[in-house]
Motif scaffolding. Structure first.
Motif, PDB file in Angstrom:
ATOM      1  N   ALA A   1     -23.201 -51.434  21.200  1.00 33.34           N
ATOM      2  CA  ALA A   1     -23.720 -52.800  21.690  1.00 33.34           C
ATOM      3  C   ALA A   1     -23.966 -52.525  23.035  1.00 33.34           C
ATOM      4  CB  ALA A   1     -22.880 -53.736  21.358  1.00 33.34           C
ATOM      5  N   LEU A   2     -23.121 -51.923  23.795  1.00 30.42           N
ATOM      6  CA  LEU A   2     -23.224 -52.176  25.205  1.00 30.42           C
ATOM      7  C   LEU A   2     -23.984 -51.054  25.615  1.00 30.42           C
ATOM      8  CD1 LEU A   2     -19.477 -52.331  26.137  1.00 30.42           C
ATOM      9  CD2 LEU A   2     -21.124 -54.181  26.660  1.00 30.42           C
ATOM     10  N   ASN A   3     -24.247 -49.779  25.090  1.00 36.36           N
ATOM     11  CA  ASN A   3     -24.966 -48.828  25.543  1.00 36.36           C
ATOM     12  C   ASN A   3     -26.392 -49.307  25.218  1.00 36.36           C
ATOM     13  OD1 ASN A   3     -22.532 -47.457  25.930  1.00 36.36           O
ATOM     14  ND2 ASN A   3     -23.150 -45.649  24.559  1.00 36.36           N
ATOM     15  N   LEU A   4     -26.796 -49.803  24.069  1.00 38.57           N
ATOM     16  CA  LEU A   4     -28.187 -50.460  23.993  1.00 38.57           C
ATOM     17  C   LEU A   4     -28.612 -51.536  24.766  1.00 38.57           C
ATOM     18  CD1 LEU A   4     -27.839 -50.521  19.998  1.00 38.57           C
ATOM     19  CD2 LEU A   4     -29.473 -49.099  21.113  1.00 38.57           C
ATOM     20  N   ARG A   5     -27.616 -52.264  25.034  1.00 39.41           N
ATOM     21  CA  ARG A   5     -28.019 -53.349  26.140  1.00 39.41           C
ATOM     22  C   ARG A   5     -28.353 -52.699  27.368  1.00 39.41           C
ATOM     23  NH1 ARG A   5     -24.036 -58.109  26.939  1.00 39.41           N
ATOM     24  NH2 ARG A   5     -23.093 -56.523  28.299  1.00 39.41           N
ATOM     25  N   GLU A   6     -27.462 -51.849  27.708  1.00 38.76           N
ATOM     26  CA  GLU A   6     -27.813 -51.284  29.022  1.00 38.76           C
ATOM     27  C   GLU A   6     -29.004 -50.447  29.157  1.00 38.76           C
ATOM     28  OE1 GLU A   6     -24.029 -49.573  30.518  1.00 38.76           O
ATOM     29  OE2 GLU A   6     -23.160 -51.433  30.118  1.00 38.76           O
TER      30      GLU A   6
ATOM     31  N   GLU B   1     -18.734 -41.305  28.067  1.00 44.88           N
ATOM     32  CA  GLU B   1     -19.802 -40.519  28.123  1.00 44.88           C
ATOM     33  C   GLU B   1     -21.264 -41.081  28.547  1.00 44.88           C
ATOM     34  OE1 GLU B   1     -19.592 -36.976  27.688  1.00 44.88           O
ATOM     35  OE2 GLU B   1     -17.446 -37.419  28.118  1.00 44.88           O
ATOM     36  N   PHE B   2     -21.604 -42.244  27.954  1.00 45.88           N
ATOM     37  CA  PHE B   2     -22.744 -42.734  28.200  1.00 45.88           C
ATOM     38  C   PHE B   2     -22.765 -43.225  29.762  1.00 45.88           C
ATOM     39  CE2 PHE B   2     -25.497 -46.640  28.594  1.00 45.88           C
ATOM     40  CZ  PHE B   2     -26.748 -46.390  28.073  1.00 45.88           C
ATOM     41  N   VAL B   3     -21.685 -43.917  30.156  1.00 47.66           N
ATOM     42  CA  VAL B   3     -21.253 -44.657  31.395  1.00 47.66           C
ATOM     43  C   VAL B   3     -21.408 -43.370  32.368  1.00 47.66           C
ATOM     44  CG1 VAL B   3     -19.599 -45.779  32.931  1.00 47.66           C
ATOM     45  CG2 VAL B   3     -20.206 -46.485  30.648  1.00 47.66           C
ATOM     46  N   LYS B   4     -20.858 -42.197  32.181  1.00 43.18           N
ATOM     47  CA  LYS B   4     -21.211 -41.143  33.111  1.00 43.18           C
ATOM     48  C   LYS B   4     -22.386 -40.525  32.988  1.00 43.18           C
ATOM     49  CE  LYS B   4     -17.392 -38.977  31.469  1.00 43.18           C
ATOM     50  NZ  LYS B   4     -16.302 -37.711  30.998  1.00 43.18           N
ATOM     51  N   GLY B   5     -23.208 -41.108  32.191  1.00 45.10           N
ATOM     52  CA  GLY B   5     -24.695 -40.404  32.450  1.00 45.10           C
ATOM     53  C   GLY B   5     -25.000 -39.345  31.340  1.00 45.10           C
ATOM     54  N   GLY B   6     -23.909 -39.215  30.561  1.00 49.90           N
ATOM     55  CA  GLY B   6     -23.982 -38.258  29.191  1.00 49.90           C
ATOM     56  C   GLY B   6     -24.164 -38.971  27.980  1.00 49.90           C
ATOM     57  N   GLY B   7     -23.903 -38.313  26.917  1.00 47.28           N
ATOM     58  CA  GLY B   7     -24.091 -39.057  25.614  1.00 47.28           C
ATOM     59  C   GLY B   7     -23.437 -37.877  24.514  1.00 47.28           C
ATOM     60  N   VAL B   8     -22.746 -38.632  23.625  1.00 50.38           N
ATOM     61  CA  VAL B   8     -22.192 -38.056  22.426  1.00 50.38           C
ATOM     62  C   VAL B   8     -23.398 -37.473  21.583  1.00 50.38           C
ATOM     63  CG1 VAL B   8     -20.618 -38.258  20.409  1.00 50.38           C
ATOM     64  CG2 VAL B   8     -19.828 -39.043  22.364  1.00 50.38           C
TER      65      VAL B   8
ATOM     66  N   GLY C   1     -31.166 -44.888  22.754  1.00 49.72           N
ATOM     67  CA  GLY C   1     -30.281 -46.097  23.463  1.00 49.72           C
ATOM     68  C   GLY C   1     -28.812 -45.913  23.617  1.00 49.72           C
ATOM     69  N   ILE C   2     -28.303 -45.581  22.708  1.00 48.83           N
ATOM     70  CA  ILE C   2     -26.720 -45.182  22.522  1.00 48.83           C
ATOM     71  C   ILE C   2     -26.477 -43.875  23.476  1.00 48.83           C
ATOM     72  CG2 ILE C   2     -26.356 -46.473  20.661  1.00 48.83           C
ATOM     73  CD1 ILE C   2     -25.528 -44.269  19.214  1.00 48.83           C
ATOM     74  N   GLY C   3     -27.337 -43.140  24.050  1.00 48.12           N
ATOM     75  CA  GLY C   3     -27.077 -41.845  24.805  1.00 48.12           C
ATOM     76  C   GLY C   3     -27.127 -40.351  23.841  1.00 48.12           C
ATOM     77  N   GLY C   4     -27.420 -40.749  22.563  1.00 49.06           N
ATOM     78  CA  GLY C   4     -27.191 -39.472  21.780  1.00 49.06           C
ATOM     79  C   GLY C   4     -28.169 -38.400  21.995  1.00 49.06           C
ATOM     80  N   THR C   5     -29.447 -38.794  22.295  1.00 48.62           N
ATOM     81  CA  THR C   5     -30.420 -37.612  22.734  1.00 48.62           C
ATOM     82  C   THR C   5     -30.236 -36.802  23.763  1.00 48.62           C
ATOM     83  OG1 THR C   5     -31.799 -39.498  23.496  1.00 48.62           O
ATOM     84  CG2 THR C   5     -32.338 -38.729  21.345  1.00 48.62           C
ATOM     85  N   ARG C   6     -29.250 -37.509  24.786  1.00 47.92           N
ATOM     86  CA  ARG C   6     -28.899 -36.485  25.748  1.00 47.92           C
ATOM     87  C   ARG C   6     -28.295 -35.412  25.291  1.00 47.92           C
ATOM     88  NH1 ARG C   6     -26.425 -41.668  29.361  1.00 47.92           N
ATOM     89  NH2 ARG C   6     -28.294 -42.731  29.927  1.00 47.92           N
ATOM     90  N   GLY C   7     -27.499 -35.705  24.188  1.00 54.36           N
ATOM     91  CA  GLY C   7     -26.379 -34.497  23.828  1.00 54.36           C
ATOM     92  C   GLY C   7     -27.075 -33.719  22.666  1.00 54.36           C
ATOM     93  N   GLY C   8     -28.087 -34.274  22.014  1.00 52.80           N
ATOM     94  CA  GLY C   8     -28.742 -33.884  20.714  1.00 52.80           C
ATOM     95  C   GLY C   8     -28.452 -34.731  19.544  1.00 52.80           C
TER      96      GLY C   8
END
Ligand code: NDP
Ligand code: MG
Length: 334
Positions: free
Chosen positions: A34-39, A141-148, A172-179
């Motif tokens: 929820a938080l990652n998507l909102r951001e 991880e998202f807050v750090k600019g990465g993603g799971v 939106g949750i950072g997942g595509t940063r990691g794959g």
């Protein structure tokens, strides 16, 4: 065939622009997603049980938690992040009656869809976006600019647009940063259960417990046994994580490496492999799922008894004392 993996450039966040995402449950995964998507600029509503700590947590984070029914009515994508064992009941009583054609019903673990506890109505596609890590890591991880890294799966016959929405959600949750790896509900559910039963939770904790007890029964100090069999495991796993088995073997002594090759196969032997196959068969046939669903219907007596019993183990007591003296390890008690 190599796995299909999607990254940032394969996903279009603007597909979510005019959509509302309803996140049901503000727990480990719920709060993070929820938080990652909102951001990421998405429109998010959440539902939680009034009077609970996570309801308060949602409010502290600027959400106004809704009753489940209302969140479903508001949502175009409905992401179910409730405990797996209650999803079937909540789905039948509070979610299904409010779904509309065109909605996308989401989850982060395929258990309930794969084993038939949740059956989306015609016109509603099922979509899995599953981070391959605990919720707290999905957030940090998202807050750090990465993603799971995540998995994605769509139900048979789902619209192509559903996969695109899933990729946008994963972005939106950072997942595509990691794959984001393409899978199916069956593969995600079966490998997830197998991994947690055989290695990650069941296998490892049983190995640690048995080794600790063997040393203590032989008269060694429990503190020594704790460090050797539990504490040091993290250091070894960190080496696996960074460079595979070979990097661990490069880093440990030749004596340890020789013991690994000659003694390891006696611990995980033919009999263990046979048992792994049986466990996999129980997962695939649905026998495990049936057992777990029935256990919960009966109020989870065996589950609660096992939990109580293991909390009283000597290794837990010794560990608690030792961790208090290691201020740097961020010791946790629940
Ligand atoms: P949690 O138990 O952490 O969170 C579930 C939340 O839902 C809790 O806050 C719970 O409240 C709340 N809740 C319970 N009943 C209701 C209800 N009737 N209505 C609204 N809210 C309710 O679950 P997880 O985040 O661990 O798991 C969610 C999903 O994510 C599962 O499908 C799981 O398999 C999957 N998943 C989890 C991972 C993880 O690391 N945890 C990793 C990958 C996938 P309360 O606590 O007060 O009961
Ligand atoms: Mg898992």
């Amino acid at each position: 065939m190599p796995a299909k993996i999607y990254y940032d450039n394969d996903a279009d966040l603007s597909l979510l622009q005019d959509k509302t995402i309803a996140i049901l449950g503000f727990g480990s995964q719920g709060h993070a997603q929820a938080l990652n998507l909102r951001e990421s600029g998405c429109q998010v509503v959440v539902s939680e049980l009034p009077g609970t700590a996570n309801y308060q947590l949602a409010q502290d984070n600027g959400f106004e938690p809704l009753p489940t029914e209302e969140a479903v009515q508001k949502g175009d994508l409905i992401q179910v992040l409730l405990p797996d064992e209650i999803q079937g009941d909540v789905y039948r009583s509070r979610i299904a009656p409010h779904l509309r054609p065109g909605n996308v019903l989401m989850c982060s673990h395929g258990f309930n869809i794969h084993f038939g506890q949740v059956e989306p109505p015609p016109g509603v596609d099922a979509l899995l976006v599953a981070p391959k890590g605990p919720g707290h890591l999905v957030r940090s991880e998202f807050v750090k600019g990465g993603g799971v890294p995540c998995l994605i799966a769509v139900s048979d016959g789902a619209a192509e647009s559903t996969r695109a929405l899933g990729l946008a959600y994963a972005k939106g949750i950072g997942g595509t940063r990691g794959g984001v790896i393409e899978t199916t509900f069956a593969e995600e559910t079966e490998t997830d259960l197998f991994g947690e039963q055989v290695v990650l939770c069941g296998g490892v904790s049983q190995l640690v417990k048995a080794a600790f007890e063997t040393l203590v029964e032989a008269g060694y100090q429990p503190e020594m046994a704790y460090f050797e069999c539990l504490h040091e495991l993290k250091l070894i796993v960190d080496l696996f994580y960074q460079g595979g088995l070979n990097y661990m073997r490069y880093s440990v002594s030749n004596t340890a490496e020789y013991g690994d090759y000659t003694r390891g196969p006696r611990i995980v032997n033919e009999q263990t492999r046979e048992e792994m196959k049986k466990i996999l068969a129980e997962i695939r046939s649905g026998q495990f799922a049936k057992e777990w669903i029935l256990e919960n219907k009966a109020g989870a007596p065996a589950f609660k008894a096992a939990r109580r019993q293991d909390r009283q183990l000597e290794i837990e007591e010794v560990g608690r004392q030792l961790r208090r003296l290691m201020s740097w390890i961020d010791a946790k008690e629940v």
